[in-house]
Structure formats: C-alpha cells, structure tokens
Motif scaffolding. Structure first.
Motif, mmCIF file in Angstrom:
data_model
loop_
_atom_site.group_PDB
_atom_site.id
_atom_site.type_symbol
_atom_site.label_atom_id
_atom_site.label_comp_id
_atom_site.label_asym_id
_atom_site.label_seq_id
_atom_site.Cartn_x
_atom_site.Cartn_y
_atom_site.Cartn_z
ATOM 1 N N SER A 145 6.380 4.209 58.614
ATOM 2 C CA SER A 145 5.269 3.447 59.190
ATOM 3 C C SER A 145 3.944 4.180 59.009
ATOM 4 O O SER A 145 2.897 3.552 58.853
ATOM 5 C CB SER A 145 5.517 3.162 60.674
ATOM 6 O OG SER A 145 5.367 4.319 61.466
ATOM 7 N N TYR A 225 6.083 -3.154 60.510
ATOM 8 C CA TYR A 225 6.069 -1.716 60.775
ATOM 9 C C TYR A 225 5.456 -1.425 62.150
ATOM 10 O O TYR A 225 4.744 -2.259 62.714
ATOM 11 C CB TYR A 225 5.277 -0.978 59.696
ATOM 12 C CG TYR A 225 5.936 -0.989 58.342
ATOM 13 C CD1 TYR A 225 7.097 -0.253 58.113
ATOM 14 C CD2 TYR A 225 5.401 -1.734 57.292
ATOM 15 C CE1 TYR A 225 7.709 -0.266 56.865
ATOM 16 C CE2 TYR A 225 6.003 -1.741 56.044
ATOM 17 C CZ TYR A 225 7.158 -1.013 55.836
ATOM 18 O OH TYR A 225 7.765 -1.019 54.614
ATOM 19 N N ASP A 226 5.714 -0.229 62.637
ATOM 20 C CA ASP A 226 5.142 0.212 63.906
ATOM 21 C C ASP A 226 3.629 0.335 63.747
ATOM 22 O O ASP A 226 3.136 1.174 62.990
ATOM 23 C CB ASP A 226 5.746 1.568 64.290
ATOM 24 C CG ASP A 226 5.201 2.111 65.602
ATOM 25 O OD1 ASP A 226 4.436 1.393 66.275
ATOM 26 O OD2 ASP A 226 5.549 3.256 65.952
ATOM 27 N N VAL A 283 9.154 -1.147 63.185
ATOM 28 C CA VAL A 283 10.049 -0.075 62.757
ATOM 29 C C VAL A 283 9.233 1.082 62.196
ATOM 30 O O VAL A 283 8.137 0.889 61.660
ATOM 31 C CB VAL A 283 11.046 -0.573 61.698
ATOM 32 C CG1 VAL A 283 11.922 -1.659 62.278
ATOM 33 C CG2 VAL A 283 10.318 -1.070 60.449
ATOM 34 N N GLU A 285 11.204 3.678 60.446
ATOM 35 C CA GLU A 285 12.062 4.070 59.329
ATOM 36 C C GLU A 285 11.896 5.548 58.986
ATOM 37 O O GLU A 285 11.690 5.928 57.831
ATOM 38 C CB GLU A 285 11.779 3.195 58.103
ATOM 39 C CG GLU A 285 12.113 1.721 58.333
ATOM 40 C CD GLU A 285 11.923 0.875 57.080
ATOM 41 O OE1 GLU A 285 11.301 1.365 56.107
ATOM 42 O OE2 GLU A 285 12.370 -0.279 57.070
#
Length: 501
Positions: A145, A225-226, A283, A285
């Motif tokens: 992210s 994504y975060d 996420v 990741e």
C-alpha cells in the motif's frame, strides 16, 4: 552540486565550483524539462533543471514510441545508474500500477514502469506515461500500500496534466519578461518580473504536489489499498531524511522548493484518508511486498564509492580515507558529506576540475567563495601526493581546505567547525588518511542487500538491528526500514528487512 555544496551542508557560505561527481557513474545529472519528481529524498541528489527536452504533448506509451522519446528515456535511465534488474519487484510495481490506473478517471491510459539502479529515494513520472522508481525508494517502503501510494501520486500528476500546465506557465512568464526587457526596453522591470515568475512557478508546483497527494489517496482507496499507506510512507521518508541531516526529522524546503514540507503533506494525506474511512479498510499486502524486495541491493554500488563504518573507499578512483571519530558520512551524487550528530562540524570531499597549468593554490581560490586567510596557504605532501592547504573564516564557521593532486585528478577536502574554533588537528588527521586502495580490499567489497527474516519468539529489535551491516545507528535504521516506532515489539512470524552483505 553546482553552487549547492554550502546548502547541502546547511552552511551559509562555502564552495562555489562545479565539481565532478565522485560517487556516481555520470558527471552530470540529465533530467527532463517535464519531469515530475515528487517523492524525493531532498538531502541527496535532487531533481535538477532539465537539459533534455520532452514535448509538452508527448505521445502516450501505446504501440511504437518515437525514437526521440526512446533516446530521452535512455539518457534519463543512464543518469540514475542504469536500469535495475529485479524481476519480482518490477512485476509487483507493474501489477500495482495497472490496478491503480483502472481506479482512475482515465482507465484507458497505459503506463510503463522502470526501476532505476539508484540508492536515492525518489520516484517521478513523464507525461507520456513512463513511471520511474529507484531501488532506494523500494528499500524504504514497508508494504504494497505504501508503494501504491507513491505510484498513485505520480499517476495523478500525469492524469492532471501537471507537467504541461507548468510548462505553459513558465513559457508565458518568460515571454512577458522578454517583451518588457527587450521590446519595451526596460531590463530592470523585466528582471523583476522574471524573478517574480520563479516564485509564482514554485508556488504553482507546490500546489500541484498537494493536489496530486489528494487525488492519489482517493485513487489508492478506490483500488482497494490501505489509504493510510500514503501517510506511513511520508513519515518514513521524513525519518530517513532526518537521519541524514542529523536533526531527527525531515528538514523543511526553502521558498523555491517544488515540494511542500513533508509534515504538511502527511497532514493532508492523513486527513484525506480519514474522510474515506477508518484504518484497516484497505489491504496493505505487506508479505507480498517483502517477498518482492527480498535480496535487492541496498545503498551505494561499491564501484561508485562506498562507506564502510568511518571509511570511504572508491575502487574506480583507487582511493580511500577515514574520517575522525564522531562523524557520520554519506556518499551523495556529487560529494562525500559528513557531519557530527549536533551539526557543529562538517566535512566534504569531492573532485574538481584542474585546468592545465593551474596550481593547487589557484584551484582553492577558484573554487571557494569566501576569502582565504592571508599567509595560510601551505604547500604540503599528503599521502605522497602534492597538496595545498589553507584557512578560511566565515561569519559563523571556520574552514580548513585542501586541494590534493593524485595522478591527473584533483580532490578537495574541506572541514568546517562552527564558530571561531580552528578544526586543524582533526583536519590533518583526516587528510593524512587519504591513501591508495589495495587490490585485495577492493576485491573483497560486496554490495549490501536487503534480507527479509521471519521474527521468532526470541528476536528483538535490538537483536535484528545488531545483524545489520550499516555504518551507524543500526537500531534507528532498522526501525525506519520497517516502519516501526521506538519501543515497538516484533510480531512472531512476520517478516522484517535487515541489511546484509
């Protein structure tokens, strides 16, 4: 470093020459007129004015690119040490970019990512859809992210057509200044208008950076994504910069800097992320990212000069030296810089041009802004090589200078002490340490790399940091590399980056 050495030191006066780069493959940084350099490590090699022009309406990277665009791309890549081969990391960057583009307002556009072999923390974009990321930036980011936040910011510059807008503003400003100066025969007003246009362009660019930050966070979230990854990366960048400046925090740019202060950007992207939702919605990741960067090179390429503890070695030039205790040194694009933790003493080592027939005393005078104290010039032999040393006193600093000729090459060694204290004793120890590098030592040099290790129940921050092959502040470097704060505990089974040979 042309005219910028004193700024890099944080000293008001100092060197004024245009030295040749010591720690790099090229002697000049070739950059593009429309280069959007954004996530920059602004204490090291910074983005300079362009010398290679790219058309304002450069074609998108679809199908066959124009020959000139290929040539410009090759020049830019060469100026950053070439393309870095890391298939897993490049695959990740490409997949993340594709995912982000689908979440933009221009999902039909195509981007090509190039990984650059440079330890500098930087990323930038060209209007034709080329994105560039240095391996130094990859080493700093802690999860997918965070790297997605960097790419999203750069994509935003392209989709918002920022480079074209900056060029148009610059051309209009130049035209007005020229008309007033030449046509209306008023050079004074023309010069004033030109100076004002520089400030206007700087403010415009800074506003564009903030706009790209805001749009980038929204794209980041839409891609799943975060959204808080942007703030985490910028905090890591600030901490990394602070370690180099010795302040513990990122330095603020001057008025003409093209980037807002890092703290201002952190505040903006954090606010934008909160408007989207609470942390943890997207996420990060982390495991995927660490697997992709495991094994990539860290820091300088040994062939371009490297720092090992308090020793600097340059196999290509065949020289080495040791700095006095208490100094932390860094091999930048144009020079080796050093400072003590409190910043009261600084040093610089670089290479300068020495025209045929010019004496070393003339070299010092030609490459130094301040006056050299009368009677202080001294011809000496340092490490078996001819040298000239001198003393210079500025308003707030006292400088010891040396020009040393090794074969056909001339080097400067400069030490500064805050106040009226003459640093001569430490300066002499430093200059006397300059020596040839033995072949065995050169052959034994190995590039540093990142290694991802899985934390066990017995591992601690201090223990993993102790395994790092870094010159100093191992714990601080470990924390920054892994996005951890002081007092953090390790999670069993989670991967962490360390630096090894």
């Amino acid at each position: 470093m042309t005219g910028g050495t004193a700024r890099a030191w944080g000293i008001a006066r100092g060197p004024a020459a245009a030295p040749v780069r010591v720690g790099a493959r090229a002697t000049a940084l070739l950059l593009f007129t429309l280069l959007s350099g954004c996530i920059g490590d602004q204490t090291g090699a910074t983005l300079q004015p362009a010398v290679v022009a790219v058309p304002a309406e450069a074609p998108r990277v679809i199908g066959r690119e124009r020959t000139t665009a290929d040539a410009d791309h090759a020049k830019l890549v060469a100026s950053f040490g070439g393309e870095y081969r890391a298939p897993a990391a490049l695959k990740l960057l490409t997949e993340v970019t594709d995912r982000l583009v689908r979440a933009t307002d221009r999902p039909e556009e195509t981007y090509v990512v190039t990984l650059l072999d440079s330890p500098v923390i930087n990323a930038f974009a060209l209007p034709n859809g080329r994105l560039y990321v240095t391996r130094g930036l990859l080493a700093l980011a802690s999860d997918t992210s965070e790297i997605a936040a960097v790419l999203s910011h750069e994509i935003a510059h392209v989709t918002l057509r920022h480079a074209t807008a900056r060029t148009e503003l610059a051309l209009r400003s130049q035209l007005v200044s020229r008309v007033v100066a030449d046509v209306l025969n008023d050079p004074v007003t023309g010069a004033q208008l030109q100076n004002q246009s520089k400030f206007a362009l700087a403010r415009f660019s800074r506003d564009q950076e903030l706009e790209a930050d805001g749009v980038g966070v929204k794209t980041l979230a839409r891609a799943g994504y975060d959204a808080f990854g942007a703030g985490r990366f910028l905090r890591g960048l600030s901490r990394s910069t602070g370690m180099k400046t010795g302040t513990g925090q990122g330095g603020e740019p001057d008025m003409l800097a093209t980037h807002p202060g890092t703290q201002e950007r952190i505040t903006l992207v954090t606010r934008a992320a909160r408007l989207i939702g609470a942390p943890g919605l997207g996420v990060d990741e982390r495991a995927r990212y660490l697997a992709a960067v495991d094994g990539i090179a860290y820091g300088d390429n040994p062939g371009d000069g490297t720092v090992r503890g308090h020793r600097f070695l340059h196999p290509g030039l065949g020289i080495a030296f040791e700095v006095p205790a208490g100094f932390t040194i860094e091999n930048t694009r144009n020079a080796v810089l050093g400072t003590t933790p409190e910043g009261s003493r600084r040093l610089l080592f670089d290479q300068v041009e020495n025209p045929a027939g010019q004496g070393l005393d003339e070299v010092l005078k030609a490459t130094w802004n301040d006056a050299i104290e009368a009677g202080s010039l001294e011809s000496r032999t340092i490490g078996g090589h001819p040298a000239v040393t001198a003393l210079s006193r500025g308003k707030d600093w006292t400088f010891r200078l040396a020009a040393i000729r090794v074969g056909e090459t001339t080097y400067r060694m400069i030490m500064a002490a805050k106040g009226a204290t003459d640093p001569d004793a430490a300066f002499r120890r430093w200059t006397e340490s300059l020596a040839a590098v033995e072949a065995a030592e050169t052959q034994a040099l190995r590039p540093l790399r990142l290694q991802v290790v899985q934390a066990t129940a017995s591992d601690t921050v201090e223990g993993l940091a102790h395994r790092m092959q870094v010159p100093d502040r191992a714990i601080d470097r470990f924390l920054v590399l892994n996005g951890l704060d002081r007092g953090a505990t390790l999670r069993v089974g989670q991967g962490y980056k360390i630096v090894v040979e």
